[in-house]
Design an enzyme around this catalytic site. Structure first.
Site, short mmCIF file in Angstrom:
data_model
loop_
_atom_site.label_atom_id
_atom_site.label_comp_id
_atom_site.label_asym_id
_atom_site.label_seq_id
_atom_site.Cartn_x
_atom_site.Cartn_y
_atom_site.Cartn_z
N ARG A 177 -8.69 23.96 8.84
CA ARG A 177 -9.68 24.35 9.86
C ARG A 177 -9.14 24.06 11.27
NH1 ARG A 177 -14.93 21.58 7.23
NH2 ARG A 177 -13.29 20.15 6.53
N GLN A 178 -7.96 23.46 11.35
CA GLN A 178 -7.32 23.27 12.67
C GLN A 178 -6.02 24.08 12.65
OE1 GLN A 178 -8.69 21.09 15.14
NE2 GLN A 178 -7.08 21.36 16.64
N ARG A 198 -22.24 26.26 15.13
CA ARG A 198 -21.98 24.84 14.85
C ARG A 198 -22.33 24.00 16.07
NH1 ARG A 198 -20.30 21.67 11.17
NH2 ARG A 198 -19.67 23.23 9.65
N ASP A 253 -19.66 29.67 -0.32
CA ASP A 253 -18.82 29.29 0.82
C ASP A 253 -17.48 28.78 0.29
OD1 ASP A 253 -18.24 29.07 3.48
OD2 ASP A 253 -19.70 27.50 3.92
N GLY A 259 0.80 -1.23 0.00
CA GLY A 259 0.00 0.00 0.00
C GLY A 259 0.83 1.27 0.00
N GLU A 260 2.15 1.14 0.23
CA GLU A 260 2.98 2.35 0.23
C GLU A 260 3.05 2.92 -1.18
OE1 GLU A 260 6.75 1.44 2.03
OE2 GLU A 260 5.89 1.34 4.04
N HIS A 266 -8.91 28.25 4.15
CA HIS A 266 -9.92 28.55 5.17
C HIS A 266 -9.41 29.56 6.20
CE1 HIS A 266 -13.43 28.06 7.61
NE2 HIS A 266 -12.66 27.85 8.66
N ASP A 307 -22.12 32.33 6.95
CA ASP A 307 -21.60 32.73 8.26
C ASP A 307 -20.66 33.92 8.10
OD1 ASP A 307 -19.16 31.66 7.34
OD2 ASP A 307 -19.53 29.72 8.29
N LYS A 318 -24.15 31.64 11.92
CA LYS A 318 -24.07 30.17 12.07
C LYS A 318 -23.56 29.79 13.44
CE LYS A 318 -20.82 27.45 9.95
NZ LYS A 318 -20.17 26.89 8.75
C1 R5P Z 1 -16.52 26.67 7.96
O1 R5P Z 1 -16.56 27.70 8.59
C2 R5P Z 1 -16.42 26.61 6.48
O2 R5P Z 1 -16.35 27.89 5.91
C3 R5P Z 1 -17.59 25.85 5.87
O3 R5P Z 1 -18.78 26.57 6.11
C4 R5P Z 1 -17.69 24.49 6.49
O4 R5P Z 1 -16.46 23.84 6.46
C5 R5P Z 1 -18.72 23.65 5.77
O5 R5P Z 1 -18.81 22.42 6.41
P1 R5P Z 1 -20.10 21.54 6.30
O6 R5P Z 1 -20.39 21.33 4.83
O7 R5P Z 1 -19.73 20.26 7.00
O8 R5P Z 1 -21.20 22.26 7.01
#
Ligand code: R5P
Length: 281
Positions: free
Chosen positions: A91-92, A186, A210, A35-36, A124, A161, A184
């Site tokens: 996102r992290q 979450r 988005d 798999g490598e 992001h 958002d 928004k």
């Molecule tokens: C988060 O703030 C991003 O801008 C997107 O809104 C988010 O990643 C969308 O994720 P999902 O489709 O899971 O709601």
């Protein structure tokens, strides 16, 4: 100049090479029995400028990116530029709870240590650019989206958002229409609460814009609200269409889904190759 395209970017790599007047470098890209991954560049890139195009999503592509960068270096490339159309893990960009990793820093530092510069598209969190440790630039995918939308008869751009406000205002300005920003909250990875605020979408052709569609929760919840408010049509446009799990099914409420080729899928409608080429020239 050569463009080395990762396995998911054959088409984008070819368009980019054409726009830049570069050659596409063939790549043998396969797996060993365990798999490598194995990569081998098929052109002599010694002394040349090399552009490696690869996402860091899904995880496996991170390994492919590192191998492609190393292959270019080993082959004696004069300059290596990494183009990451979709920078996964962005996102992290910080820890949210004690004990977490800053995931984009871990991935970004590894990539940055193997190239001379990095380009991302509609990342992001711009903070991630600091983690590469080499000159880096985020290229906005908004103009490409707005130009594609020009033929669609849009009445209103909606940001789901606050984070989407800037890019939605930019798109609305190009399209010469109004922009409305929702709010928004979450709840968990898959579910969000959306507050529409002071908007009457009755009879309007609305486009929600988005950066990412992941599980589809954000767009599906926003679209439902807009439809219930009487919108004539509700479509969604995003740069990076991940479509995790049953996202496509959840998004059936939308009249149309339009994504860029940062991640090639059945929902790809427009290309970010021109904006990338412009930044690289
Ligand atoms: C988060 O703030 C991003 O801008 C997107 O809104 C988010 O990643 C969308 O994720 P999902 O489709 O899971 O709601």
């Amino acid at each position: 100049m050569f463009v080395v395209a990762g396995s998911g970017h054959g088409k984008l790599g070819r368009s980019l090479a054409k726009e830049l007047g570069a050659e596409v470098c063939g790549v043998i890209n396969r797996r060993f029995a365990d798999g490598e991954r194995y990569v081998r560049l098929l052109e002599n890139v010694k002394g040349s400028r090399v552009i490696v195009v690869q996402n860091t999503f899904p995880d496996d592509n991170v390994v492919e990116m590192l191998l492609l960068l190393d292959a270019a270096r080993e082959a004696g490339a004069k300059e290596i530029r990494a183009v990451i159309p979709y920078m996964g893990y962005s996102r992290q960009e910080r820890t949210f709870r004690d004990g977490e990793a800053i995931s984009s820093r871990a991935i970004g530092a590894a990539i940055g240590s193997m190239c001379d510069s990095v380009y991302t598209i509609s990342i992001h969190a711009p903070k991630v650019l600091d983690f590469f440790g080499v000159p880096s630039q985020d290229i906005s995918g908004t103009r490409a989206a707005a130009e594609y939308l020009q033929k669609n008869g849009v009445d209103l751009i909606v940001a789901p958002d606050e984070g989407a406000r800037k890019r939605c205002e930019e798109a609305a300005e190009i399209l010469n229409v109004d922009c409305h920003v929702m709010s928004k909250n979450r709840i968990d990875d898959r579910n969000v609460e959306i507050t529409m605020g002071d908007l009457n979408p009755k009879g309007m052709n609305v486009v929600i814009l988005d950066d990412i569609i992941s599980t589809g929760g954000t767009i599906a919840t926003s679209a439902k609200m807009l439809k219930e408010g009487g919108a004539a049509s509700v479509s969604a446009v995003c740069t990076h269409g991940l479509f995790i799990e049953d996202a496509a099914n959840r998004l059936r409420i939308c009249d149309e889904l339009m994504c860029s080729d940062s991640i090639e899928s059945v929902h790809t409608r427009y290309s970010v190759s021109s904006v990338i080429a412009e930044a690289l020239k």
